[in-house]
Design a protein around this motif. Structure first.
Motif, PDB file in Angstrom:
ATOM      1  N   THR A   1       2.284  -7.362  -6.790  1.00  0.00           N
ATOM      2  CA  THR A   1       1.678  -6.357  -5.906  1.00  0.00           C
ATOM      3  C   THR A   1       0.610  -6.951  -5.010  1.00  0.00           C
ATOM      4  O   THR A   1      -0.122  -7.862  -5.412  1.00  0.00           O
ATOM      5  CB  THR A   1       1.112  -5.165  -6.705  1.00  0.00           C
ATOM      6  N   GLN A   2       0.567  -6.409  -3.777  1.00  0.00           N
ATOM      7  CA  GLN A   2      -0.526  -6.755  -2.856  1.00  0.00           C
ATOM      8  C   GLN A   2      -1.664  -5.753  -3.041  1.00  0.00           C
ATOM      9  O   GLN A   2      -2.708  -5.876  -2.419  1.00  0.00           O
ATOM     10  CB  GLN A   2      -0.036  -6.685  -1.410  1.00  0.00           C
ATOM     11  N   ASN A   3      -1.442  -4.733  -3.850  1.00  0.00           N
ATOM     12  CA  ASN A   3      -2.438  -3.673  -3.989  1.00  0.00           C
ATOM     13  C   ASN A   3      -3.522  -4.074  -4.988  1.00  0.00           C
ATOM     14  O   ASN A   3      -3.249  -4.757  -5.969  1.00  0.00           O
ATOM     15  CB  ASN A   3      -1.770  -2.374  -4.458  1.00  0.00           C
TER      16      ASN A   3
ATOM     17  N   ALA B   1       0.583   5.450  -1.479  1.00  0.00           N
ATOM     18  CA  ALA B   1       0.256   6.475  -0.474  1.00  0.00           C
ATOM     19  C   ALA B   1       0.376   7.877  -1.079  1.00  0.00           C
ATOM     20  O   ALA B   1      -0.469   8.752  -0.844  1.00  0.00           O
ATOM     21  CB  ALA B   1       1.168   6.328   0.739  1.00  0.00           C
ATOM     22  N   GLU B   2       1.440   8.078  -1.889  1.00  0.00           N
ATOM     23  CA  GLU B   2       1.634   9.420  -2.462  1.00  0.00           C
ATOM     24  C   GLU B   2       0.633   9.740  -3.585  1.00  0.00           C
ATOM     25  O   GLU B   2       0.578  10.864  -4.072  1.00  0.00           O
ATOM     26  CB  GLU B   2       3.080   9.561  -2.959  1.00  0.00           C
ATOM     27  N   SER B   3      -0.161   8.735  -3.977  1.00  0.00           N
ATOM     28  CA  SER B   3      -1.261   9.007  -4.916  1.00  0.00           C
ATOM     29  C   SER B   3      -2.523   9.419  -4.160  1.00  0.00           C
ATOM     30  O   SER B   3      -3.512   9.812  -4.770  1.00  0.00           O
ATOM     31  CB  SER B   3      -1.579   7.742  -5.738  1.00  0.00           C
TER      32      SER B   3
ATOM     33  N   PRO C   1      11.329   1.514   9.220  1.00  0.00           N
ATOM     34  CA  PRO C   1      11.776   0.118   9.263  1.00  0.00           C
ATOM     35  C   PRO C   1      10.585  -0.830   9.453  1.00  0.00           C
ATOM     36  O   PRO C   1       9.548  -0.439  10.012  1.00  0.00           O
ATOM     37  CB  PRO C   1      12.689   0.074  10.496  1.00  0.00           C
ATOM     38  N   THR C   2      10.724  -2.051   8.993  1.00  0.00           N
ATOM     39  CA  THR C   2       9.672  -3.074   9.120  1.00  0.00           C
ATOM     40  C   THR C   2      10.325  -4.352   9.650  1.00  0.00           C
ATOM     41  O   THR C   2      11.550  -4.414   9.759  1.00  0.00           O
ATOM     42  CB  THR C   2       9.047  -3.390   7.740  1.00  0.00           C
ATOM     43  N   PRO C   3       9.527  -5.400   9.897  1.00  0.00           N
ATOM     44  CA  PRO C   3      10.138  -6.660  10.347  1.00  0.00           C
ATOM     45  C   PRO C   3      11.142  -7.211   9.323  1.00  0.00           C
ATOM     46  O   PRO C   3      11.996  -8.017   9.667  1.00  0.00           O
ATOM     47  CB  PRO C   3       8.944  -7.607  10.485  1.00  0.00           C
TER      48      PRO C   3
ATOM     49  N   VAL D   1     -11.651  -9.093  -4.895  1.00  0.00           N
ATOM     50  CA  VAL D   1     -10.467  -8.880  -4.060  1.00  0.00           C
ATOM     51  C   VAL D   1     -10.390 -10.046  -3.079  1.00  0.00           C
ATOM     52  O   VAL D   1     -11.405 -10.672  -2.781  1.00  0.00           O
ATOM     53  CB  VAL D   1     -10.526  -7.537  -3.275  1.00  0.00           C
ATOM     54  N   VAL D   2      -9.167 -10.307  -2.615  1.00  0.00           N
ATOM     55  CA  VAL D   2      -8.983 -11.430  -1.689  1.00  0.00           C
ATOM     56  C   VAL D   2      -9.287 -10.950  -0.272  1.00  0.00           C
ATOM     57  O   VAL D   2      -8.712  -9.959   0.188  1.00  0.00           O
ATOM     58  CB  VAL D   2      -7.530 -11.949  -1.779  1.00  0.00           C
ATOM     59  N   TRP D   3     -10.202 -11.642   0.394  1.00  0.00           N
ATOM     60  CA  TRP D   3     -10.525 -11.283   1.778  1.00  0.00           C
ATOM     61  C   TRP D   3      -9.769 -12.181   2.746  1.00  0.00           C
ATOM     62  O   TRP D   3      -9.249 -13.233   2.367  1.00  0.00           O
ATOM     63  CB  TRP D   3     -12.043 -11.421   2.001  1.00  0.00           C
ATOM     64  N   PHE D   4      -9.737 -11.751   4.016  1.00  0.00           N
ATOM     65  CA  PHE D   4      -9.044 -12.552   5.031  1.00  0.00           C
ATOM     66  C   PHE D   4      -9.639 -13.964   5.053  1.00  0.00           C
ATOM     67  O   PHE D   4     -10.862 -14.128   4.953  1.00  0.00           O
ATOM     68  CB  PHE D   4      -9.163 -11.883   6.407  1.00  0.00           C
ATOM     69  N   GLY D   5      -8.761 -14.935   5.142  1.00  0.00           N
ATOM     70  CA  GLY D   5      -9.210 -16.334   5.195  1.00  0.00           C
ATOM     71  C   GLY D   5      -9.362 -16.958   3.817  1.00  0.00           C
ATOM     72  O   GLY D   5      -9.628 -18.157   3.716  1.00  0.00           O
TER      73      GLY D   5
ATOM     74  N   ALA E   1       0.808  -1.223   0.000  1.00  0.00           N
ATOM     75  CA  ALA E   1       0.000   0.000   0.000  1.00  0.00           C
ATOM     76  C   ALA E   1       0.844   1.277   0.000  1.00  0.00           C
ATOM     77  O   ALA E   1       0.424   2.315  -0.509  1.00  0.00           O
ATOM     78  CB  ALA E   1      -0.916  -0.015   1.213  1.00  0.00           C
ATOM     79  N   GLY E   2       2.066   1.204   0.574  1.00  0.00           N
ATOM     80  CA  GLY E   2       2.904   2.403   0.675  1.00  0.00           C
ATOM     81  C   GLY E   2       3.233   3.021  -0.671  1.00  0.00           C
ATOM     82  O   GLY E   2       3.380   4.248  -0.772  1.00  0.00           O
ATOM     83  N   ILE E   3       3.329   2.211  -1.725  1.00  0.00           N
ATOM     84  CA  ILE E   3       3.701   2.803  -3.020  1.00  0.00           C
ATOM     85  C   ILE E   3       2.561   3.683  -3.560  1.00  0.00           C
ATOM     86  O   ILE E   3       2.787   4.596  -4.351  1.00  0.00           O
ATOM     87  CB  ILE E   3       4.131   1.753  -4.075  1.00  0.00           C
TER      88      ILE E   3
HETATM   89  P1  OAD Z   1       0.373  -1.663   5.230  1.00  0.00           P
HETATM   90  O1  OAD Z   1      -0.594  -0.558   5.488  1.00  0.00           O
HETATM   91  O2  OAD Z   1       0.405  -2.779   6.217  1.00  0.00           O
HETATM   92  O3  OAD Z   1       1.848  -1.065   5.159  1.00  0.00           O
HETATM   93  C1  OAD Z   1       2.133   0.051   4.365  1.00  0.00           C
HETATM   94  C2  OAD Z   1       3.624   0.306   4.426  1.00  0.00           C
HETATM   95  O4  OAD Z   1       3.903   1.390   3.555  1.00  0.00           O
HETATM   96  C3  OAD Z   1       4.178   0.677   5.787  1.00  0.00           C
HETATM   97  O5  OAD Z   1       5.333  -0.094   6.067  1.00  0.00           O
HETATM   98  C4  OAD Z   1       4.549   2.169   5.647  1.00  0.00           C
HETATM   99  O6  OAD Z   1       5.682   2.529   6.430  1.00  0.00           O
HETATM  100  C5  OAD Z   1       4.857   2.229   4.175  1.00  0.00           C
HETATM  101  N1  OAD Z   1       4.710   3.564   3.554  1.00  0.00           N
HETATM  102  C6  OAD Z   1       3.928   4.604   3.935  1.00  0.00           C
HETATM  103  N2  OAD Z   1       4.085   5.647   3.079  1.00  0.00           N
HETATM  104  C7  OAD Z   1       4.975   5.246   2.152  1.00  0.00           C
HETATM  105  C8  OAD Z   1       5.557   5.868   1.010  1.00  0.00           C
HETATM  106  N3  OAD Z   1       5.238   7.115   0.639  1.00  0.00           N
HETATM  107  N4  OAD Z   1       6.459   5.156   0.274  1.00  0.00           N
HETATM  108  C9  OAD Z   1       6.785   3.892   0.626  1.00  0.00           C
HETATM  109  N5  OAD Z   1       6.270   3.266   1.694  1.00  0.00           N
HETATM  110  C10 OAD Z   1       5.377   3.922   2.443  1.00  0.00           C
HETATM  111  O7  OAD Z   1       0.112  -2.181   3.735  1.00  0.00           O
HETATM  112  P2  OAD Z   1       0.532  -3.558   3.078  1.00  0.00           P
HETATM  113  O8  OAD Z   1       1.852  -4.023   3.556  1.00  0.00           O
HETATM  114  O9  OAD Z   1       0.313  -3.428   1.632  1.00  0.00           O
HETATM  115  O10 OAD Z   1      -4.609  -7.175   2.355  1.00  0.00           O
HETATM  116  O11 OAD Z   1      -0.581  -4.525   3.656  1.00  0.00           O
HETATM  117  C11 OAD Z   1      -0.661  -5.852   3.220  1.00  0.00           C
HETATM  118  C12 OAD Z   1      -2.077  -6.294   3.111  1.00  0.00           C
HETATM  119  O12 OAD Z   1      -2.757  -6.022   4.347  1.00  0.00           O
HETATM  120  C13 OAD Z   1      -2.899  -5.547   2.087  1.00  0.00           C
HETATM  121  O13 OAD Z   1      -2.731  -6.047   0.778  1.00  0.00           O
HETATM  122  C14 OAD Z   1      -4.297  -5.795   2.581  1.00  0.00           C
HETATM  123  C15 OAD Z   1      -4.099  -5.514   4.046  1.00  0.00           C
HETATM  124  O14 OAD Z   1      -5.018  -6.107   4.897  1.00  0.00           O
HETATM  125  C16 OAD Z   1      -5.811  -7.535   1.868  1.00  0.00           C
HETATM  126  O15 OAD Z   1      -6.667  -6.713   1.627  1.00  0.00           O
HETATM  127  C17 OAD Z   1      -5.960  -9.006   1.677  1.00  0.00           C
END
Ligand code: OAD
Length: 260
Positions: free
Chosen positions: A101-103, A29-31, A217-219, A159-163, A25-27
């Motif tokens: 992508t997870q997006n 965010a700036e959109s 940082p992340t895990p 879209v893929v839901w939890f589970g 999702a972070g990629i």
């Molecule tokens: P998260 O919301 O868990 O994490 C977003 C990450 O983006 C964080 O580590 C932020 O620090 C980072 N971030 C924020 N702004 C950013 C920027 N401008 N540039 C780069 N990084 C930035 O989102 P995901 O990891 O995508 O699943 O979450 C994974 C899944 O959890 C999603 O696909 C969704 C959600 O539940 C489903 O819907 C199945």
């Protein structure tokens, strides 16, 4: 912003053959697309168990549809950002390049990336839970309330839901793209949702150089070979500039040595 990529890493990335970018999702965010976790994240305001799983949908399809209609509208109104476009430029530099992508926002394809494996579906698509008939957003959003299929079944977002299981073909292609990558970039993901979050370490176990791009940082950070700290809309264009310059210089020296 002061993000520097060491010269040897630029050289390694510029001379790689297979590069895979894994995005979250972070990629976007700036959109203007909200992320899921963190102080302003979607899951801080809404409960996934009420909105993003099949039993919630069966219990209260109107609520789930109200939320998805709202998200579909947000996503339809935004544009890809500099981070998405940098990955399009990167694709042109490599014989084998893939985005995993997870997006669900379709912004990689809208930017122009051509090899995109969508692990969590695509919010622009919908289908009938009874017969599988596909429907566009235009089809479903024109109908008030819970949209119904011609067969009488309920339509749901694709879209893929939890589970739920990830789409098999997209997952297989993603595993292959991770296992075969010389360099694997993990961009804008908290790397906590499995099985997708297993891909960076899978790539690393198969010999990829692992680069993480994230403002926080992340895990995964401690396992990355390089952590480029900053927003992807700024870091990725700088990285691609460096790669293009390296390629240009390498091309110039090859040209010179041919002339001698
Ligand atoms: P998260 O919301 O868990 O994490 C977003 C990450 O983006 C964080 O580590 C932020 O620090 C980072 N971030 C924020 N702004 C950013 C920027 N401008 N540039 C780069 N990084 C930035 O989102 P995901 O990891 O995508 O699943 O979450 C994974 C899944 O959890 C999603 O696909 C969704 C959600 O539940 C489903 O819907 C199945």
């Amino acid at each position: 912003m002061n993000v520097s990529c060491p010269d040897d890493v630029v050289a390694r990335l510029a001379t790689a053959e297979r590069v895979t970018a894994f995005t979250g999702a972070g990629i976007s965010a700036e959109s203007g697309v909200p992320t899921f976790r963190g102080p302003d994240g979607i899951w801080g305001k809404f409960k996934p168990e009420e909105l993003a799983n099949m039993s919630a949908f069966l219990r209260n399809p109107a609520l789930v549809w109200e939320w998805y209609a709202h998200r579909k509208k947000i996503i339809a109104d935004v544009q890809p950002n500099a981070g998405h476009y940098a990955l399009v430029r990167m694709e042109r530099l490599y014989p084998k390049f893939a985005v995993i992508t997870q997006n669900v926002d379709n912004l990689h394809r809208r930017a122009g990336s051509t090899v995109v494996h969508e692990l969590h579906g695509n919010i622009e698509r919908n289908y009938c839970v009874a017969c599988g008939e596909p429907y566009t957003n235009q089809d479903v959003l024109a109908r008030p309330g819970v949209p119904r299929c011609r067969c009488g079944g309920t339509i749901r977002p694709d879209v893929v839901w939890f589970g739920e299981l990830l789409p098999e073909e997209e997952w297989d292609l993603s595993v292959r793209a991770a296992e075969s990558a010389d360099v694997f970039l993990s961009i804008g993901t908290s790397a906590v949702v499995y099985p997708a979050a297993a891909l960076p370490s899978l790539a690393k176990r198969h010999g990829a150089f692992l680069i993480e791009v994230n403002p926080e940082p992340t895990p995964m950070t401690e396992h990355a070979d390089l952590f480029l700290q900053g927003p992807s809309g700024q870091v990725l264009p700088l990285l691609v500039d460096a790669l293009e310059k390296f390629r240009l210089r390498a091309g110039d020296s090859a040209e010179l040595s041919r002339e001698r």
